[in-house]
Write a protein that holds these residues in place. Structure first.
Motif, PDB file in Angstrom:
ATOM      1  N   LYS A   1      -9.391   2.111   3.011  1.00  0.00           N
ATOM      2  CA  LYS A   1      -9.328   3.176   4.012  1.00  0.00           C
ATOM      3  C   LYS A   1      -9.941   4.413   3.363  1.00  0.00           C
ATOM      4  CE  LYS A   1      -4.884   2.288   4.689  1.00  0.00           C
ATOM      5  NZ  LYS A   1      -4.789   1.002   4.073  1.00  0.00           N
ATOM      6  N   VAL A   2     -10.995   4.929   3.981  1.00  0.00           N
ATOM      7  CA  VAL A   2     -11.749   6.029   3.383  1.00  0.00           C
ATOM      8  C   VAL A   2     -12.115   7.073   4.425  1.00  0.00           C
ATOM      9  CG1 VAL A   2     -12.762   4.548   1.592  1.00  0.00           C
ATOM     10  CG2 VAL A   2     -13.989   4.896   3.737  1.00  0.00           C
TER      11      VAL A   2
ATOM     12  N   ILE B   1      -3.502  18.603   3.068  1.00  0.00           N
ATOM     13  CA  ILE B   1      -2.131  18.272   3.467  1.00  0.00           C
ATOM     14  C   ILE B   1      -2.160  17.403   4.718  1.00  0.00           C
ATOM     15  CG2 ILE B   1      -0.006  19.259   4.436  1.00  0.00           C
ATOM     16  CD1 ILE B   1      -0.460  21.629   2.439  1.00  0.00           C
ATOM     17  N   GLU B   2      -2.969  17.769   5.708  1.00  0.00           N
ATOM     18  CA  GLU B   2      -3.054  16.979   6.941  1.00  0.00           C
ATOM     19  C   GLU B   2      -3.675  15.613   6.696  1.00  0.00           C
ATOM     20  OE1 GLU B   2      -1.538  17.459   9.846  1.00  0.00           O
ATOM     21  OE2 GLU B   2      -0.696  19.159   8.758  1.00  0.00           O
TER      22      GLU B   2
ATOM     23  N   ARG C   1      -0.201   4.142   6.923  1.00  0.00           N
ATOM     24  CA  ARG C   1       0.560   3.160   6.145  1.00  0.00           C
ATOM     25  C   ARG C   1       1.865   2.786   6.846  1.00  0.00           C
ATOM     26  NH1 ARG C   1      -0.990   5.887   1.693  1.00  0.00           N
ATOM     27  NH2 ARG C   1       0.971   6.978   1.465  1.00  0.00           N
ATOM     28  N   GLN C   2       2.537   3.773   7.441  1.00  0.00           N
ATOM     29  CA  GLN C   2       3.791   3.500   8.136  1.00  0.00           C
ATOM     30  C   GLN C   2       3.570   2.596   9.343  1.00  0.00           C
ATOM     31  OE1 GLN C   2       5.044   7.539   8.871  1.00  0.00           O
ATOM     32  NE2 GLN C   2       6.406   7.563   7.097  1.00  0.00           N
ATOM     33  N   ILE C   3       2.500   2.833  10.076  1.00  0.00           N
ATOM     34  CA  ILE C   3       2.191   2.004  11.241  1.00  0.00           C
ATOM     35  C   ILE C   3       1.927   0.568  10.801  1.00  0.00           C
ATOM     36  CG2 ILE C   3       0.430   1.562  13.017  1.00  0.00           C
ATOM     37  CD1 ILE C   3       0.197   4.655  13.278  1.00  0.00           C
ATOM     38  N   LEU C   4       1.130   0.389   9.746  1.00  0.00           N
ATOM     39  CA  LEU C   4       0.821  -0.952   9.258  1.00  0.00           C
ATOM     40  C   LEU C   4       2.076  -1.635   8.741  1.00  0.00           C
ATOM     41  CD1 LEU C   4      -2.560  -0.248   7.446  1.00  0.00           C
ATOM     42  CD2 LEU C   4      -2.218  -1.408   9.628  1.00  0.00           C
ATOM     43  N   SER C   5       2.920  -0.896   8.040  1.00  0.00           N
ATOM     44  CA  SER C   5       4.157  -1.453   7.501  1.00  0.00           C
ATOM     45  C   SER C   5       5.098  -1.865   8.628  1.00  0.00           C
ATOM     46  CB  SER C   5       4.833  -0.420   6.608  1.00  0.00           C
ATOM     47  OG  SER C   5       6.105  -0.867   6.237  1.00  0.00           O
TER      48      SER C   5
ATOM     49  N   PHE D   1      -2.898   9.615   6.214  1.00  0.00           N
ATOM     50  CA  PHE D   1      -2.880   8.366   5.455  1.00  0.00           C
ATOM     51  C   PHE D   1      -1.462   7.784   5.420  1.00  0.00           C
ATOM     52  CE2 PHE D   1      -7.047   9.522   3.569  1.00  0.00           C
ATOM     53  CZ  PHE D   1      -7.683   8.285   3.640  1.00  0.00           C
ATOM     54  N   VAL D   2      -0.457   8.632   5.267  1.00  0.00           N
ATOM     55  CA  VAL D   2       0.930   8.166   5.248  1.00  0.00           C
ATOM     56  C   VAL D   2       1.300   7.568   6.608  1.00  0.00           C
ATOM     57  CG1 VAL D   2       3.340   8.935   5.149  1.00  0.00           C
ATOM     58  CG2 VAL D   2       1.714   9.690   3.409  1.00  0.00           C
TER      59      VAL D   2
END
Length: 174
Positions: free
Chosen positions: A24-25, A111-112, A121-125, A117-118
């Motif tokens: 993811k870039v 910060i945004e 990751r939460q959606i994928l998790s 990115f967080v």
């Protein structure tokens, strides 16, 4: 930045996270736009601090990758003639940019980006966790519910895409 600006910025950030070479870039051209600097200024700052950007933080797209990306987005705003292809920054590379670009705008943007990115990751998790729980439930119930579980799995599956995958595929693997 005020709150409406941050909401708009968060939306712009999430739409610019791409999957290239399995990472993811964000592209240097998109980051420069978010930071409100010229792309060459951003790249110059990175090159002056090259030891802070190992290959797992940043890589330059090949011409083929860039052409493929341009064709998928079908946009003319990606600058006609370019001498060099853009750089792709991983999450760690974007975080490192905050130590190189020190303006208040760069700090707020970083910060945004980190929050985006967080969230990703939460959606994928969450989706993986849901699939695991569904497997556990399916094991507990008999075949009369199999159709229900299959319907749920189909709803969870990402839509089939006719587009080619972004990124480089080594010869002989595709």
């Amino acid at each position: 930045m005020n709150n409406p600006e941050l909401v708009k910025l968060a939306s712009r950030v999430e739409n610019r996270i791409l999957l290239i070479r399995g990472h993811k870039v964000m592209l240097s051209s998109d980051l420069a736009g978010l930071y409100e600097v010229e792309p060459k200024v951003l790249i110059q700052a990175v090159k002056r601090n090259g030891d802070r950007f190992p290959l797992d933080f940043m890589f330059q797209l090949t011409r083929a990758e860039f052409a493929n990306l341009k064709s998928q987005f079908v946009t003319s705003s990606w600058g006609g003639l370019r001498r060099a292809t853009p750089y792709a920054f991983t999450e760690q590379g974007v975080a490192m940019l905050s130590s190189v670009l020190r303006s208040p705008r760069a700090v707020a943007v970083n910060i945004e980006i980190m929050r985006a990115f967080v969230r990703l990751r939460q959606i994928l998790s969450t989706n993986k966790d849901l699939a695991r729980r569904l497997d556990e439930l399916e094991g507990k119930y008999d075949s009369q519910f199999r159709a229900v579980f299959e319907a749920i799995r189909q709803l969870m599956a990402p839509p089939d895409s006719k587009r080619r995958q972004i990124g480089f595929r080594p010869p002989g693997q595709g």
